[in-house]
Design a protein around this motif. Sequence first.
Motif, PDB file in Angstrom:
ATOM      1  N   HIS A  31       0.813  -1.211   0.000  1.00  0.00           N
ATOM      2  CA  HIS A  31       0.000   0.000   0.000  1.00  0.00           C
ATOM      3  C   HIS A  31       0.856   1.276   0.000  1.00  0.00           C
ATOM      4  CE1 HIS A  31      -3.113  -2.889   0.818  1.00  0.00           C
ATOM      5  NE2 HIS A  31      -2.632  -3.165   2.002  1.00  0.00           N
ATOM      6  N   LYS A  32       1.784   1.313  -0.938  1.00  0.00           N
ATOM      7  CA  LYS A  32       2.639   2.481  -1.068  1.00  0.00           C
ATOM      8  C   LYS A  32       1.878   3.626  -1.734  1.00  0.00           C
ATOM      9  CE  LYS A  32       5.956  -0.027  -3.080  1.00  0.00           C
ATOM     10  NZ  LYS A  32       5.897  -1.405  -2.569  1.00  0.00           N
ATOM     11  N   THR A  33       2.292   4.822  -1.456  1.00  0.00           N
ATOM     12  CA  THR A  33       1.719   5.992  -2.127  1.00  0.00           C
ATOM     13  C   THR A  33       2.328   6.097  -3.524  1.00  0.00           C
ATOM     14  OG1 THR A  33       3.449   7.484  -1.332  1.00  0.00           O
ATOM     15  CG2 THR A  33       1.501   7.167   0.088  1.00  0.00           C
ATOM     16  N   LYS A  34       1.757   6.961  -4.363  1.00  0.00           N
ATOM     17  CA  LYS A  34       2.296   7.156  -5.709  1.00  0.00           C
ATOM     18  C   LYS A  34       3.732   7.652  -5.661  1.00  0.00           C
ATOM     19  CE  LYS A  34      -2.026   7.991  -8.202  1.00  0.00           C
ATOM     20  NZ  LYS A  34      -2.777   8.935  -9.076  1.00  0.00           N
ATOM     21  N   GLU A  35       3.990   8.539  -4.701  1.00  0.00           N
ATOM     22  CA  GLU A  35       5.339   9.067  -4.563  1.00  0.00           C
ATOM     23  C   GLU A  35       6.310   7.954  -4.156  1.00  0.00           C
ATOM     24  OE1 GLU A  35       2.624  10.433  -3.307  1.00  0.00           O
ATOM     25  OE2 GLU A  35       2.511  12.154  -4.682  1.00  0.00           O
ATOM     26  N   GLU A  36       5.871   7.076  -3.285  1.00  0.00           N
ATOM     27  CA  GLU A  36       6.740   5.976  -2.841  1.00  0.00           C
ATOM     28  C   GLU A  36       7.001   4.997  -3.987  1.00  0.00           C
ATOM     29  OE1 GLU A  36       5.810   5.505   1.929  1.00  0.00           O
ATOM     30  OE2 GLU A  36       4.369   4.680   0.489  1.00  0.00           O
ATOM     31  N   ASN A  37       5.992   4.757  -4.818  1.00  0.00           N
ATOM     32  CA  ASN A  37       6.200   3.874  -5.964  1.00  0.00           C
ATOM     33  C   ASN A  37       7.215   4.465  -6.934  1.00  0.00           C
ATOM     34  OD1 ASN A  37       4.456   1.526  -5.599  1.00  0.00           O
ATOM     35  ND2 ASN A  37       2.753   2.970  -5.697  1.00  0.00           N
ATOM     36  N   LYS A  38       7.162   5.774  -7.136  1.00  0.00           N
ATOM     37  CA  LYS A  38       8.141   6.445  -7.985  1.00  0.00           C
ATOM     38  C   LYS A  38       9.537   6.381  -7.358  1.00  0.00           C
ATOM     39  CE  LYS A  38       4.894   9.702 -10.121  1.00  0.00           C
ATOM     40  NZ  LYS A  38       4.516  11.135 -10.297  1.00  0.00           N
ATOM     41  N   GLU A  39       9.564   6.516  -6.037  1.00  0.00           N
ATOM     42  CA  GLU A  39      10.842   6.462  -5.319  1.00  0.00           C
ATOM     43  C   GLU A  39      11.480   5.080  -5.448  1.00  0.00           C
ATOM     44  OE1 GLU A  39      13.978   7.946  -2.963  1.00  0.00           O
ATOM     45  OE2 GLU A  39      12.363   8.927  -4.103  1.00  0.00           O
ATOM     46  N   VAL A  40      10.673   4.037  -5.449  1.00  0.00           N
ATOM     47  CA  VAL A  40      11.195   2.679  -5.605  1.00  0.00           C
ATOM     48  C   VAL A  40      11.950   2.549  -6.920  1.00  0.00           C
ATOM     49  CG1 VAL A  40      10.514   0.276  -6.043  1.00  0.00           C
ATOM     50  CG2 VAL A  40       9.500   1.524  -4.139  1.00  0.00           C
ATOM     51  N   ILE A  41      11.341   3.000  -8.014  1.00  0.00           N
ATOM     52  CA  ILE A  41      11.978   2.916  -9.326  1.00  0.00           C
ATOM     53  C   ILE A  41      13.250   3.759  -9.360  1.00  0.00           C
ATOM     54  CG2 ILE A  41      11.670   3.323 -11.783  1.00  0.00           C
ATOM     55  CD1 ILE A  41       9.976   1.042 -10.610  1.00  0.00           C
ATOM     56  N   LYS A  42      13.185   4.920  -8.745  1.00  0.00           N
ATOM     57  CA  LYS A  42      14.359   5.805  -8.709  1.00  0.00           C
ATOM     58  C   LYS A  42      15.523   5.156  -7.973  1.00  0.00           C
ATOM     59  CE  LYS A  42      15.838  10.343  -7.005  1.00  0.00           C
ATOM     60  NZ  LYS A  42      15.421  11.559  -6.252  1.00  0.00           N
ATOM     61  N   LEU A  43      15.237   4.531  -6.831  1.00  0.00           N
ATOM     62  CA  LEU A  43      16.284   3.891  -6.042  1.00  0.00           C
ATOM     63  C   LEU A  43      16.872   2.679  -6.765  1.00  0.00           C
ATOM     64  CD1 LEU A  43      14.675   4.057  -2.481  1.00  0.00           C
ATOM     65  CD2 LEU A  43      16.667   5.342  -3.311  1.00  0.00           C
ATOM     66  N   ILE A  44      16.025   1.936  -7.465  1.00  0.00           N
ATOM     67  CA  ILE A  44      16.507   0.770  -8.222  1.00  0.00           C
ATOM     68  C   ILE A  44      17.525   1.218  -9.262  1.00  0.00           C
ATOM     69  CG2 ILE A  44      15.838  -0.987  -9.914  1.00  0.00           C
ATOM     70  CD1 ILE A  44      13.211  -1.302  -8.382  1.00  0.00           C
ATOM     71  N   LYS A  45      17.227   2.325  -9.952  1.00  0.00           N
ATOM     72  CA  LYS A  45      18.137   2.834 -10.981  1.00  0.00           C
ATOM     73  C   LYS A  45      19.426   3.353 -10.363  1.00  0.00           C
ATOM     74  CE  LYS A  45      14.609   4.230 -14.347  1.00  0.00           C
ATOM     75  NZ  LYS A  45      14.035   5.389 -15.079  1.00  0.00           N
ATOM     76  N   GLU A  46      19.294   4.113  -9.284  1.00  0.00           N
ATOM     77  CA  GLU A  46      20.477   4.707  -8.655  1.00  0.00           C
ATOM     78  C   GLU A  46      21.414   3.636  -8.088  1.00  0.00           C
ATOM     79  OE1 GLU A  46      19.070   7.397  -5.714  1.00  0.00           O
ATOM     80  OE2 GLU A  46      18.514   8.976  -7.142  1.00  0.00           O
ATOM     81  N   LYS A  47      20.848   2.646  -7.430  1.00  0.00           N
ATOM     82  CA  LYS A  47      21.661   1.602  -6.787  1.00  0.00           C
ATOM     83  C   LYS A  47      21.967   0.434  -7.713  1.00  0.00           C
ATOM     84  CE  LYS A  47      19.949   2.626  -2.132  1.00  0.00           C
ATOM     85  NZ  LYS A  47      19.378   2.046  -0.874  1.00  0.00           N
TER      86      LYS A  47
END
Length: 352
Positions: A31-47
């Motif tokens: 039950h992540k927020t839209k912002e958290e879902n975007k953050e997940v993709i961002k972190l995957i790319k960065e790391k």
Amino acid sequence: MKCKWSSKINNELICNHEADDSGYCIFHKKHKTKEENKEVIKLIKEKKISDFSGFIFEENFNINEVIDYSYKELNFTETTFIKEGLFNNYIFKGKTIFNQTNFLDFTTFINSKFRYTAIFNNVIFNSKHSNKKIFMGVEFTGQNLVISSVYNLPRLDGIKFDDYTKFILLDVDYEKEHYINGKINYRIARNQANKIGDHERIGYYYYKERAYGSKNIRVEDYPTYRDYLSTKFFDALSKYTVGYGERPWNILIVSVMTISIFALLYMFIGIKTLNNELIGISIKTLSQHSLVEILNTYIDLWYFSMVTFTTVGYGDMIVTTTIGKILVGLEVFFGITIGAAWTSVIIKRMIR
């Protein structure tokens, strides 16, 4: 506080990311927020993450928009895709593992390329999309494609294998409405096994293909009901006697059962020896005989039945009644037929 996620299949596998108030990190929480879902993709790319064990993707996942970096292995163990999982037109440049992966919505791999081994183990696909050809145009040049214990596996039509790729398809079962998928997928596995000479599994694939083909026999596919019944009869005969030519032990079981049934019939009609002694027990007087007497008589007649079935015919026992002669003729016919089937199956497997 560390994320409290831990693997259900590997007790030593835990998450080392920091958790929020839910007790889970952003990758494993629900039950992540839209912002958290975007953050997940961002972190995957960065790391440049390649191990997605236990990750929960709650929005559409398009691998082309997420993983554009190098890696040795992509691990989707216990990963859950709530919405669409899109793997189209992607080149998998390392080993790929889908283990205990759950696709709750539609997923597709159309026109993708696998350069290394790929494993689909205990994966759950959405049954609503099982008839869709999600692997159309896939090029598999990796060493192994292993699909094991997968639920609702969609059709594999259109997948292209390298001449040296080993395709292993094990314990993939289908519900009634998807029997045709089982027939098609096991046929594809058999064809690839034939191509690379994987003789160990050809028989298994052929049996499963025929078994699902049998379940898919429908009366509306035949011009007359008689044709339908004939096909069903001979299919069942092939399945339960010779296992579609892949289970020779079935023939041994059928042989023993046939000999035993005829021995019982001979016991009630009686068989004469060369000394004109009648061996048999009347149904009317059955209760007057002890269990030992019945057993000894049955053993004698089982011997006669076996000699008749194998067409050896020593001549130490004979039938004199019309019914007895009919039974002997039938048993000889069954013996010759089953013996020929046994020889055919054995030779087929030896040649393979």
